[in-house]
Design a protein around this motif. Structure first.
Motif, PDB file in Angstrom:
ATOM      1  N   LEU A 138      -0.792  -4.837   3.443  1.00  0.00           N
ATOM      2  CA  LEU A 138      -1.562  -5.887   4.098  1.00  0.00           C
ATOM      3  C   LEU A 138      -0.755  -7.177   4.089  1.00  0.00           C
ATOM      4  O   LEU A 138      -0.133  -7.517   3.094  1.00  0.00           O
ATOM      5  CB  LEU A 138      -2.882  -6.139   3.373  1.00  0.00           C
ATOM      6  CG  LEU A 138      -3.883  -4.996   3.265  1.00  0.00           C
ATOM      7  CD1 LEU A 138      -5.118  -5.475   2.505  1.00  0.00           C
ATOM      8  CD2 LEU A 138      -4.273  -4.500   4.649  1.00  0.00           C
ATOM      9  N   ALA A 193       4.281   0.039   4.145  1.00  0.00           N
ATOM     10  CA  ALA A 193       2.866  -0.141   4.469  1.00  0.00           C
ATOM     11  C   ALA A 193       2.300  -1.229   3.570  1.00  0.00           C
ATOM     12  O   ALA A 193       2.747  -1.424   2.438  1.00  0.00           O
ATOM     13  CB  ALA A 193       2.093   1.167   4.274  1.00  0.00           C
ATOM     14  N   LEU A 205       0.854  -1.187   0.000  1.00  0.00           N
ATOM     15  CA  LEU A 205       0.000   0.000   0.000  1.00  0.00           C
ATOM     16  C   LEU A 205       0.892   1.240   0.000  1.00  0.00           C
ATOM     17  O   LEU A 205       2.049   1.184   0.427  1.00  0.00           O
ATOM     18  CB  LEU A 205      -0.917  -0.009   1.231  1.00  0.00           C
ATOM     19  CG  LEU A 205      -1.983  -1.112   1.252  1.00  0.00           C
ATOM     20  CD1 LEU A 205      -2.704  -1.126   2.589  1.00  0.00           C
ATOM     21  CD2 LEU A 205      -2.976  -0.955   0.103  1.00  0.00           C
ATOM     22  N   GLY A 223      -2.147  -5.526   9.152  1.00  0.00           N
ATOM     23  CA  GLY A 223      -1.308  -4.509   8.532  1.00  0.00           C
ATOM     24  C   GLY A 223       0.166  -4.773   8.757  1.00  0.00           C
ATOM     25  O   GLY A 223       0.568  -5.423   9.727  1.00  0.00           O
ATOM     26  N   GLU A 230      -3.025   2.072   4.784  1.00  0.00           N
ATOM     27  CA  GLU A 230      -3.101   0.800   5.514  1.00  0.00           C
ATOM     28  C   GLU A 230      -4.166   0.865   6.608  1.00  0.00           C
ATOM     29  O   GLU A 230      -5.009  -0.025   6.735  1.00  0.00           O
ATOM     30  CB  GLU A 230      -1.738   0.472   6.115  1.00  0.00           C
ATOM     31  CG  GLU A 230      -1.709  -0.805   6.932  1.00  0.00           C
ATOM     32  CD  GLU A 230      -0.347  -1.059   7.544  1.00  0.00           C
ATOM     33  OE1 GLU A 230      -0.292  -1.339   8.762  1.00  0.00           O
ATOM     34  OE2 GLU A 230       0.668  -0.991   6.812  1.00  0.00           O
TER      35      GLU A 230
END
Length: 466
Positions: free
Chosen positions: A440, A438, A404, A426, A410
């Motif tokens: 997932l 950042a 991200l 996260g 996030e």
């Protein structure tokens, strides 16, 4: 099979919790005793159907006259808290008047009023859905056949060590001459950490497995963070003066990369030259879906590498078992620590693992697991791409990384998914220091396949993913 049905007169009296009576207080002892029994019911120590001791037996236990216990029982019988049954005794029939049992509110709530449990796509959980339950039950029955143990076993059961040795040779290409049983990877890291002098410096991957970081710091060691990129741990970034390096080379957690062949050779060479130990956490190394795994660090440098494995991701954490293959001096240090502290890996899980492996059930399970997780990974990657996002990491293990742009994105995606009943993980929490990236960390093993199929469309619904 259900146990035999006991008639009231056959039911033994319940063992009461400690009942405190203050003989110097103005309140009569009978009143104090009745209050104490009510409190025991409200707290859950006494339950409906429990048979109370006789007034004579309770008086002897408490060191009071039978008049006191009889008066307390009479009061509770009058309140409807207990009931007397001729020839059987006195029984608890419910909480005292005006009170509710100490049960969490969510348990007391009607099912339709409870909030549905969220679907978790967090990493680190095994895929128990593919576990053959018949084979699982068979292994537990076989594990119960030997008589109970009476002595300590710091090394591990022979049958367990034989099963692990065969597993490592067939599935990881590691000829392991001396296997030590452990309580799992994190437990083994904690044990190894306690064999180093306090204040010793240990390098860890950043981002990385924070429970290992916690185990190292808990032993009083200094944690040195080393960056990770698409080829795994950046070996050139390791500082001098290390006692050990902890890493996940087969499938870096959480980024999903594997340590390149060149870096494996370089890491082992530096360990030999500088005298540090490499702790290789092979937490899910059996799970590859694309190409054959690279040689283990322990195969390249058995003299400088401590290899850790676990049954938690392969089967289930229920067993609480893992294994350690290490140089003789490291093995001796761990055994000395166990001797001094009395720490022992539990045998029950070892017995079940050995029984599960004995007739090929472990190998069959691993084949099913690979097929299932490969299919799940394909579904996850397709859903992520459909949401306009990308995926990083090897085709291995049970999680993928979805990069991200920043920490705000996030946090927003985690919150949006949670509002739709899906728990995501996260990348921020996998840093020991200030987060560098950042994203997932998307796990796909712990849910059922049906739950996974329901959860994946949520990625397309979340605002950050559009």
């Amino acid at each position: 099979m259900a146990g035999p049905i006991l008639h009231d007169f056959e039911r033994p009296p319940v063992e009461l919790p400690p009942l405190l009576l203050d003989r110097s207080a103005e309140r009569p002892l009978a009143v104090q005793l009745a209050d104490a029994l009510r409190s025991a019911t409200a707290g859950g120590a006494l339950r409906t159907g429990d048979r109370l001791p006789s007034t004579r037996a309770l008086a002897a236990t408490l060191g009071v006259s039978r008049t006191v216990t009889a008066a307390a029982y009479d009061q509770l019988l009058a309140e409807g808290w207990a009931v007397g049954r001729r020839g059987a005794g006195t029984f608890v029939i419910g909480p005292p008047a005006g009170r509710s049992p100490a049960v969490p509110p969510d348990v007391l709530a009607e099912p339709e009023t409870r909030r549905p449990a969220a679907i978790s796509l967090q990493p680190g959980t095994p895929c128990v859905e593919v576990l053959d339950r018949a084979a699982w039950r068979r292994a537990w029955r076989a594990a119960a056949d030997p008589p109970p143990d009476i002595g300590p076993d710091p090394v591990g059961l022979p049958a367990f060590r034989v099963a692990v040795t065969e597993h490592l040779l067939r599935h990881r290409g590691l000829p392991a001459a001396a296997v030590l049983a452990t309580g799992g990877s994190t437990s083994a890291v904690a044990e190894l950490a306690r064999t180093f002098p306090r204040g010793a410096r240990v390098a860890v991957e950043e981002p990385g497995y924070q429970r290992a970081v916690g185990a190292l710091r808990g032993a009083g060691l200094e944690v040195v963070r080393v960056p990770v990129d698409g080829a795994g741990l950046v070996v050139d970034a390791l500082p001098a003066g290390l006692a050990a390096v902890y890493c996940t080379p087969a499938h870096q957690f959480p980024l999903g990369a594997r340590l390149s062949a060149a870096r494996r050779v370089a890491l082992v060479a530096r360990a030999r030259a500088e005298g540090f130990l490499v702790v290789e956490d092979d937490y899910d190394g059996e799970l590859r879906y694309d190409v054959a795994p690279l040689p283990l660090l322990a195969a390249l440098g058995p003299d400088v590498v401590a290899h850790l494995g676990t049954a938690s991701k392969l089967l289930t954490p229920t067993l609480g078992v893992g294994w350690l293959v290490a140089p003789p001096a490291v093995r001796a240090a761990v055994l000395d620590l166990r001797d001094r502290t009395g720490a022992r890996p539990a045998r029950a899980g070892q017995r079940v693992f050995a029984a599960f492996a004995a007739h090929g059930d472990l190998a069959r399970h691993l084949r099913r697991l690979r097929r299932e997780l490969a299919g799940r990974r394909s579904a996850v990657v397709a859903a992520v791409h459909a949401a306009g996002l990308g995926v990083e990491g090897d085709a291995a293990g049970a999680h993928v990384l979805v990069p991200l742009p920043d920490a705000a994105a996030e946090r927003a995606l985690l919150a949006a998914a949670a509002a739709r009943g899906v728990e995501l993980d996260g990348l921020a929490r996998h840093h020991a220091g200030e987060p560098r990236r950042a994203g997932l960390v998307l796990g796909y093993a712990g849910t059922s396949r049906a739950e996974l199929d329901r959860a994946l469309p949520v990625l397309r619904e979340c605002p950050v993913a559009r």
